[in-house]
Structure formats: structure tokens, C-alpha cells
Design a protein around this motif. Structure first.
Motif, PDB file in Angstrom:
ATOM      1  N   GLU A   1       0.816  -1.216   0.000  1.00  0.00           N
ATOM      2  CA  GLU A   1       0.000   0.000   0.000  1.00  0.00           C
ATOM      3  C   GLU A   1       0.851   1.269   0.000  1.00  0.00           C
ATOM      4  O   GLU A   1       0.392   2.331  -0.394  1.00  0.00           O
ATOM      5  CB  GLU A   1      -1.005   0.062   1.166  1.00  0.00           C
ATOM      6  N   ALA A   2       2.093   1.191   0.493  1.00  0.00           N
ATOM      7  CA  ALA A   2       2.945   2.378   0.527  1.00  0.00           C
ATOM      8  C   ALA A   2       3.427   2.727  -0.879  1.00  0.00           C
ATOM      9  O   ALA A   2       3.485   1.881  -1.768  1.00  0.00           O
ATOM     10  CB  ALA A   2       4.143   2.153   1.445  1.00  0.00           C
ATOM     11  N   TRP A   3       3.822   4.002  -1.064  1.00  0.00           N
ATOM     12  CA  TRP A   3       4.264   4.458  -2.376  1.00  0.00           C
ATOM     13  C   TRP A   3       5.664   3.965  -2.703  1.00  0.00           C
ATOM     14  O   TRP A   3       5.967   3.615  -3.838  1.00  0.00           O
ATOM     15  CB  TRP A   3       4.222   5.984  -2.428  1.00  0.00           C
ATOM     16  N   ALA A   4       6.538   3.950  -1.708  1.00  0.00           N
ATOM     17  CA  ALA A   4       7.936   3.600  -1.955  1.00  0.00           C
ATOM     18  C   ALA A   4       8.431   2.586  -0.944  1.00  0.00           C
ATOM     19  O   ALA A   4       7.915   2.483   0.170  1.00  0.00           O
ATOM     20  CB  ALA A   4       8.817   4.857  -1.907  1.00  0.00           C
ATOM     21  N   SER A   5       9.456   1.850  -1.341  1.00  0.00           N
ATOM     22  CA  SER A   5      10.061   0.873  -0.450  1.00  0.00           C
ATOM     23  C   SER A   5      11.097   1.547   0.440  1.00  0.00           C
ATOM     24  O   SER A   5      11.507   2.682   0.215  1.00  0.00           O
ATOM     25  CB  SER A   5      10.722  -0.239  -1.261  1.00  0.00           C
ATOM     26  N   GLU A   6      11.549   0.815   1.439  1.00  0.00           N
ATOM     27  CA  GLU A   6      12.567   1.310   2.365  1.00  0.00           C
ATOM     28  C   GLU A   6      13.856   1.663   1.642  1.00  0.00           C
ATOM     29  O   GLU A   6      14.628   2.504   2.087  1.00  0.00           O
ATOM     30  CB  GLU A   6      12.833   0.244   3.434  1.00  0.00           C
ATOM     31  N   GLU A   7      14.064   1.051   0.491  1.00  0.00           N
ATOM     32  CA  GLU A   7      15.277   1.312  -0.286  1.00  0.00           C
ATOM     33  C   GLU A   7      15.376   2.774  -0.698  1.00  0.00           C
ATOM     34  O   GLU A   7      16.460   3.333  -0.808  1.00  0.00           O
ATOM     35  CB  GLU A   7      15.268   0.421  -1.535  1.00  0.00           C
ATOM     36  N   PHE A   8      14.215   3.404  -0.906  1.00  0.00           N
ATOM     37  CA  PHE A   8      14.215   4.776  -1.400  1.00  0.00           C
ATOM     38  C   PHE A   8      13.834   5.801  -0.335  1.00  0.00           C
ATOM     39  O   PHE A   8      14.401   6.882  -0.278  1.00  0.00           O
ATOM     40  CB  PHE A   8      13.259   4.890  -2.594  1.00  0.00           C
TER      41      PHE A   8
ATOM     42  N   HIS B   1      13.123   6.316   3.731  1.00  0.00           N
ATOM     43  CA  HIS B   1      13.159   5.786   5.089  1.00  0.00           C
ATOM     44  C   HIS B   1      11.924   6.253   5.844  1.00  0.00           C
ATOM     45  O   HIS B   1      11.557   7.413   5.805  1.00  0.00           O
ATOM     46  CB  HIS B   1      14.412   6.269   5.827  1.00  0.00           C
ATOM     47  N   ALA B   2      11.262   5.308   6.515  1.00  0.00           N
ATOM     48  CA  ALA B   2      10.001   5.632   7.188  1.00  0.00           C
ATOM     49  C   ALA B   2      10.011   5.173   8.639  1.00  0.00           C
ATOM     50  O   ALA B   2       9.173   4.403   9.084  1.00  0.00           O
ATOM     51  CB  ALA B   2       8.847   5.001   6.445  1.00  0.00           C
ATOM     52  N   ALA B   3      10.999   5.656   9.373  1.00  0.00           N
ATOM     53  CA  ALA B   3      11.083   5.402  10.813  1.00  0.00           C
ATOM     54  C   ALA B   3      10.935   3.912  11.118  1.00  0.00           C
ATOM     55  O   ALA B   3      11.655   3.091  10.575  1.00  0.00           O
ATOM     56  CB  ALA B   3      10.047   6.245  11.552  1.00  0.00           C
ATOM     57  N   SER B   4       9.964   3.549  11.947  1.00  0.00           N
ATOM     58  CA  SER B   4       9.837   2.160  12.399  1.00  0.00           C
ATOM     59  C   SER B   4       9.096   1.268  11.418  1.00  0.00           C
ATOM     60  O   SER B   4       9.065   0.052  11.584  1.00  0.00           O
ATOM     61  CB  SER B   4       9.114   2.121  13.751  1.00  0.00           C
ATOM     62  N   CYS B   5       8.478   1.849  10.376  1.00  0.00           N
ATOM     63  CA  CYS B   5       7.735   1.040   9.405  1.00  0.00           C
ATOM     64  C   CYS B   5       8.675   0.549   8.307  1.00  0.00           C
ATOM     65  O   CYS B   5       9.400   1.346   7.712  1.00  0.00           O
ATOM     66  CB  CYS B   5       6.600   1.850   8.772  1.00  0.00           C
ATOM     67  N   GLN B   6       8.631  -0.714   8.025  1.00  0.00           N
ATOM     68  CA  GLN B   6       9.436  -1.282   6.968  1.00  0.00           C
ATOM     69  C   GLN B   6       8.567  -1.518   5.736  1.00  0.00           C
ATOM     70  O   GLN B   6       7.544  -2.182   5.815  1.00  0.00           O
ATOM     71  CB  GLN B   6      10.057  -2.608   7.417  1.00  0.00           C
ATOM     72  N   HIS B   7       8.973  -0.960   4.617  1.00  0.00           N
ATOM     73  CA  HIS B   7       8.222  -1.120   3.376  1.00  0.00           C
ATOM     74  C   HIS B   7       9.141  -1.799   2.356  1.00  0.00           C
ATOM     75  O   HIS B   7       9.697  -1.159   1.471  1.00  0.00           O
ATOM     76  CB  HIS B   7       7.726   0.221   2.850  1.00  0.00           C
ATOM     77  N   SER B   8       9.331  -3.084   2.513  1.00  0.00           N
ATOM     78  CA  SER B   8      10.183  -3.849   1.622  1.00  0.00           C
ATOM     79  C   SER B   8       9.305  -4.571   0.611  1.00  0.00           C
ATOM     80  O   SER B   8       8.630  -5.545   0.946  1.00  0.00           O
ATOM     81  CB  SER B   8      11.021  -4.853   2.431  1.00  0.00           C
ATOM     82  N   PHE B   9       9.305  -4.086  -0.612  1.00  0.00           N
ATOM     83  CA  PHE B   9       8.428  -4.630  -1.630  1.00  0.00           C
ATOM     84  C   PHE B   9       8.952  -5.963  -2.158  1.00  0.00           C
ATOM     85  O   PHE B   9      10.145  -6.143  -2.380  1.00  0.00           O
ATOM     86  CB  PHE B   9       8.286  -3.666  -2.808  1.00  0.00           C
ATOM     87  N   ALA B  10       8.033  -6.879  -2.378  1.00  0.00           N
ATOM     88  CA  ALA B  10       8.382  -8.150  -2.997  1.00  0.00           C
ATOM     89  C   ALA B  10       8.711  -7.924  -4.466  1.00  0.00           C
ATOM     90  O   ALA B  10       8.314  -6.921  -5.069  1.00  0.00           O
ATOM     91  CB  ALA B  10       7.233  -9.137  -2.848  1.00  0.00           C
TER      92      ALA B  10
ATOM     93  N   VAL C   1      12.759   3.156 -19.152  1.00  0.00           N
ATOM     94  CA  VAL C   1      12.858   3.476 -17.736  1.00  0.00           C
ATOM     95  C   VAL C   1      13.552   2.321 -17.020  1.00  0.00           C
ATOM     96  O   VAL C   1      13.237   1.149 -17.269  1.00  0.00           O
ATOM     97  CB  VAL C   1      11.467   3.711 -17.113  1.00  0.00           C
ATOM     98  N   GLY C   2      14.478   2.664 -16.143  1.00  0.00           N
ATOM     99  CA  GLY C   2      15.189   1.646 -15.382  1.00  0.00           C
ATOM    100  C   GLY C   2      14.499   1.339 -14.074  1.00  0.00           C
ATOM    101  O   GLY C   2      13.305   1.042 -14.034  1.00  0.00           O
ATOM    102  N   GLU C   3      15.229   1.449 -12.985  1.00  0.00           N
ATOM    103  CA  GLU C   3      14.650   1.164 -11.679  1.00  0.00           C
ATOM    104  C   GLU C   3      13.526   2.155 -11.377  1.00  0.00           C
ATOM    105  O   GLU C   3      13.612   3.336 -11.692  1.00  0.00           O
ATOM    106  CB  GLU C   3      15.716   1.264 -10.581  1.00  0.00           C
ATOM    107  N   SER C   4      12.488   1.673 -10.759  1.00  0.00           N
ATOM    108  CA  SER C   4      11.372   2.530 -10.372  1.00  0.00           C
ATOM    109  C   SER C   4      10.699   1.899  -9.167  1.00  0.00           C
ATOM    110  O   SER C   4       9.735   1.161  -9.300  1.00  0.00           O
ATOM    111  CB  SER C   4      10.373   2.690 -11.529  1.00  0.00           C
ATOM    112  N   GLY C   5      11.232   2.174  -8.009  1.00  0.00           N
ATOM    113  CA  GLY C   5      10.753   1.505  -6.800  1.00  0.00           C
ATOM    114  C   GLY C   5       9.556   2.160  -6.168  1.00  0.00           C
ATOM    115  O   GLY C   5       9.468   2.263  -4.939  1.00  0.00           O
ATOM    116  N   VAL C   6       8.613   2.628  -6.982  1.00  0.00           N
ATOM    117  CA  VAL C   6       7.413   3.269  -6.457  1.00  0.00           C
ATOM    118  C   VAL C   6       6.183   2.654  -7.106  1.00  0.00           C
ATOM    119  O   VAL C   6       6.259   2.078  -8.187  1.00  0.00           O
ATOM    120  CB  VAL C   6       7.439   4.802  -6.690  1.00  0.00           C
TER     121      VAL C   6
END
Length: 460
Positions: free
Chosen positions: A88-95, A97-106, A136-141
Motif C-alpha cells: 500500500e505504501a508508495w515507496a520501499s525502504e530502499e528509497f 526511510h520511514a522510521a519504524s515502518c518497513q516497506h520492503s516490496f516483494a 525506464v530503469g529502476e522505479s521503486g514506487v
């Protein structure tokens, strides 16, 4: 990280040749209801049109690496958009940083390593001649938009190196005339939930379209759970790369900065928002900042400190920005639209629906000829009262329903009638010869030189 490479035309900032600093030029949605072709076919196992209906409703296509749309001839430039579901998040943790929430996309959660092609003679989205207009190359959103050259073409196609899972929406907007009705909703989990995750009756774009028939905003949703203003600033290069080509950043920010009710972080918050504003302006973007959402202190056990609201008000004034929606006072007065579990997030779906509505109502003055200007409480403009009239004698139109037929009495010369479905789509417009209607709920708007009347009808 690979950068976007443009082979012909890939818009960086969509300019606006308008009469005022913020006025909006329409970019018609040319993809609404069009069939999405996957690998050269319209698959009968799913409804291909739900991916172009302008609504996010959890209908998804799995493992798609080659898809196309026939939007027809005419536009010389398109702004194409897509939405996928990560967590549901727009971006992963790679791009970002969201404090204590981890957004690591599969793998496959976002569209990446792909090319955009156009054609004038394909019959199924695969055959015929194709011209590559962008790579377009990487697009982690999970949502993004690209401007492409489309002169003499009728189809566009996206081919990815590997499948994208959970593709939810694809859009195409005609920007041949410099259309800049393009929006990125930057925010925290408040926006992640309210603007994207919740299925609402009418979203921001549909509400604007219902009020201004010539307009249909392109929406990119960018909420990220747990993100603070510092997290956004640290990742601004990615925001600029991925959504630096829209006209407006609609910003909901600060709940995580203000968490707990103190004003400890207000100075940092103010500095960070100014940096975000400066970055937006440097890309030709108009930032609009919402007053952050109030909590229900009986559940959350804290309330947003006034200093944060004052900071947003001052930043808006000092930077000469359009005012954003007042989420604070609205949700303060409507705690029932906040989550019963934490008292902080919008409740599903009412809280999310109100967020879409408040954004639409607040920015309506940026659109030309707003029939609801100065009338926020009037029926048809978000309210229920009738407008005050002075030295005018007339009878309000009366809409009658008999079976599948409607009739309207009290129409005056030059009155124009618009009928919209419950999602805000215009199904008929004219002055006479009202059509037979299918069963459902509709809004009927009668607009004249000095009047604007709306009502809701049900056809059984």
C-alpha cells in the motif's frame, strides 16, 4: 540506479500558459473504460475495463509484463500513469526511510526496467509497427506518470523486463494543449490509507470531474506509513525523479513529526517543509499543504500541538501558496470518521471519502468558472442549503422520475442539464430529449446563467 532515458519527448515539468499563477489547463482522460490488452489479447477471465475506470478497487492483474491501450487518434502528447500495489505504501525502504515502518516490496510489486512504445497500425497491442519513445530503469514506487510524444499514433504499450504483479490502474491523459491537471498526493499513512487503500464512492478526480466536466485530474498517490518530514527531505531526489513532472504536490505531512502532542520537532518540521516547497518550485510544481489531521484524543490520548498548524499556515502565506484543506478542524468536529482503534488514522471508508472531498472542494477555485465559488454549503457544492438570492423571481427546476424516464419542469431558456452516475461520470448532457436511464443512482445538475441546481435521483 538507472535513470530514465528519453528517446523522443519525456516531460520533466508540464508548463501552464494560464492567466494566473495556479490556474489549471485541462488534460482530458482518453483512457476511461478502454479495454486493457495483455500480451495481445483481451482476457475473458477478467474485466479489462476496470483497469481504466479511474477507480482503485483491488481488482488486480497478476504477472503482467506486456500491456497496451488503444486510446484512439488525436492527441499529440500523452501523460500516462499507472498504479500498482506494494504493501500500500508508495515507496520501499530502499528509497524512502520511514522510521519504524518497513516497506520492503516483494519482487514484481513495482513496474521497472521497461520501455514505452507507440503504434498507429496495431490491431491487438502486439502486431504492427512500434516506436520506442521512452525507456525506464529502476522505479521503486507504486505510482508514476510519464509524458510521451503521441503524434500520429493511437496505441501505447508498456513492455517490462520482468512481470509486475498487482497492476491496478492505467491511465492516459491528453496533454496536447499543455494540460497540467496532474497531481501527486504526498503523505504519511494518513494519505496511504485515505487516498489509496480505502475504496471510496468518489475519489478526488471524479469529484473534480463532476463539478468541471472538461477536467479529469491525473492522480498519483504517494502515502508512506510512518514517514516524517525528515524522511521525505532525505529522499527528495527520488520524489523529484519519480514525480517531478506533475503540476501539483498535494501534501499531507506532520502527524509523525507531531506524535505525542508536544511541539519539540516543530522547528525541524518547518525547515523540512520549506525544503520540500523549494524543491517543488524548482521543478515547476505548485505545492499545496493540508493542515494536518486532528486526532480523537479520547482514543489516541494526545492531540496535535497548535504550533504545527501555525507553521503550516505561515509557510502557506510566506510562500504565497494556495491554501490546503483543513483536515484538523474537520476531523476535530467529526471524530467518528477517525479510526476507533487508534484515533489517529481516517476510518474506512468515511474518513477516506472526506479526505478526497476536502481536497477537491479546497482546490476547486484553481479551476476556471467554478459554479460553487463562495457557496461551500449549497446543495451540489458539498452542502445541503439553497443559495441566498436577491431580487430574483424564479421556480427551482423539478426533476421527476417515472420508470426509466425522467422529466424536468421549470427549465428556463439556455439552461443546460448534466446527468452523472454515482461515481461522478457524465452519462448525458444537453437541454432537451432526456434519455431513458438504466437502474441506479444519479446526480442531476441544471446550470443556467444565474443559477446552479443539483439533486439526486434513483431509477429503479
Amino acid at each position: 540506479m538507472k535513470n530514465t532515458r528519453v528517446l523522443q519527448v519525456l516531460g520533466v515539468a508540464l508548463g501552464c500558459a494560464c492567466g494566473s499563477a495556479f490556474a489549471i489547463t485541462a488534460n482530458p482522460n482518453v483512457s476511461l473504460g478502454k479495454n486493457l490488452y495483455v500480451a495481445g489479447a483481451v482476457n475473458s477471465n477478467w474485466k479489462p475495463e476496470v483497469y481504466t475506470d479511474g477507480t482503485l478497487d483491488f481488482n488486480q492483474v497478476a504477472s503482467v509484463s506486456d500491456f497496451a491501450l488503444n486510446v484512439g487518434e488525436g492527441p499529440t502528447k500523452l501523460f500516462i500513469t499507472w498504479e500498482t500495489r506494494g504493501d500500500e505504501a508508495w515507496a520501499s525502504e530502499e528509497f524512502v526511510h520511514a522510521a519504524s515502518c518497513q516497506h520492503s516490496f516483494a519482487e514484481g510489486a513495482t513496474l521497472k526496467n521497461f520501455k514505452v512504445m507507440t503504434s498507429a497500425n496495431t490491431t491487438n497491442g502486439v502486431d504492427g509497427d512500434w516506436e520506442t519513445v521512452a525507456e525506464v530503469g529502476e522505479s521503486g514506487v507504486t505510482s508514476r506518470g510519464l509524458a510521451i510524444d503521441f503524434a500520429g499514433k493511437s496505441w501505447f504499450r508498456i513492455v517490462a523486463e520482468s512481470p509486475v504483479k498487482n497492476l491496478e490502474e492505467v491511465g492516459a491523459y491528453d496533454i496536447s494543449n499543455g494540460g497540467d491537471d496532474t497531481w501527486f498526493f504526498m503523505g504519511t499513512s494518513i494519505s496511504q490509507m485515505g487516498m489509496k487503500q480505502f475504496t471510496v464512492d468518489s475519489n478526488f478526480a471524479q469529484l473534480i470531474h463532476a463539478r468541471f466536466a472538461d477536467y479529469y485530474p491525473a492522480m498519483l498517490r504517494g502515502g508512506i506509513g510512518c514517514v516524517t518530514s525528515q524522511g521525505v527531505v532525505d529522499a527528495l531526489k527520488y520524489y523529484a525523479e519519480y514525480v517531478g513532472n506533475v503540476k501539483f504536490w498535494a501534501i499531507e505531512m506532520g502527524t509523525n513529526d507531531a506524535w505525542g502532542g508536544s511541539n519539540t520537532n516543530v522547528e525541524t518540521f518547518t525547515k523540512n517543509l520549506q525544503t520540500i516547497i523549494d524543491t517543488a518550485k524548482a521543478h515547476g510544481i505548485t505545492p499545496i499543504i493540508a493542515r494536518m489531521i486532528a486526532t480523537n484524543p479520547e482514543i489516541a490520548k494526545w492531540q496535535v500541538h497548535q504550533d504545527y498548524l501555525d507553521a503550516i499556515d505561515k509557510l502557506t502565506k510566506d510562500n504565497e501558496l494556495p491554501a490546503g484543506p483543513d483536515f484538523y478542524n474537520y476531523f476535530l468536529e467529526h471524530p467518528e470518521e477517525l479510526s476507533a482503534s487508534d484515533g489517529v488514522h481516517p476510518a474506512e471508508p468515511k474518513g477516506g471519502q472526506s479526505m478526497h472531498r476536502l481536497w477537491a472542494e479546497t482546490v476547486a477555485p484553481l479551476y476556471k468558472d467554478d459554479p460553487c465559488a463562495g457557496l461551500p454549503d449549497v446543495v451540489g457544492c458539498g452542502g445541503t442549503s439553497l443559495p441566498k438570492m436577491h431580487n430574483v423571481n424564479f421556480a427551482l427546476p423539478r426533476v421527476n422520475v417515472s420508470g426509466r424516464e425522467i422529466s424536468i419542469s421549470g427549465l428556463r431558456e439556455n439552461d443546460r442539464v448534466t446527468i452523472m452516475d454515482a461515481m461522478g461520470h457524465v452519462v448525458w448532457s444537453g437541454s432537451t430529449g432526456f434519455p431513458k436511464m438504466r437502474a441506479g443512482n444519479y446526480f442531476v445538475n441544471v446550470r443556467g446563467a444565474n443559477s446552479n441546481y443539483s439533486t439526486k435521483i434513483s431509477v429503479k
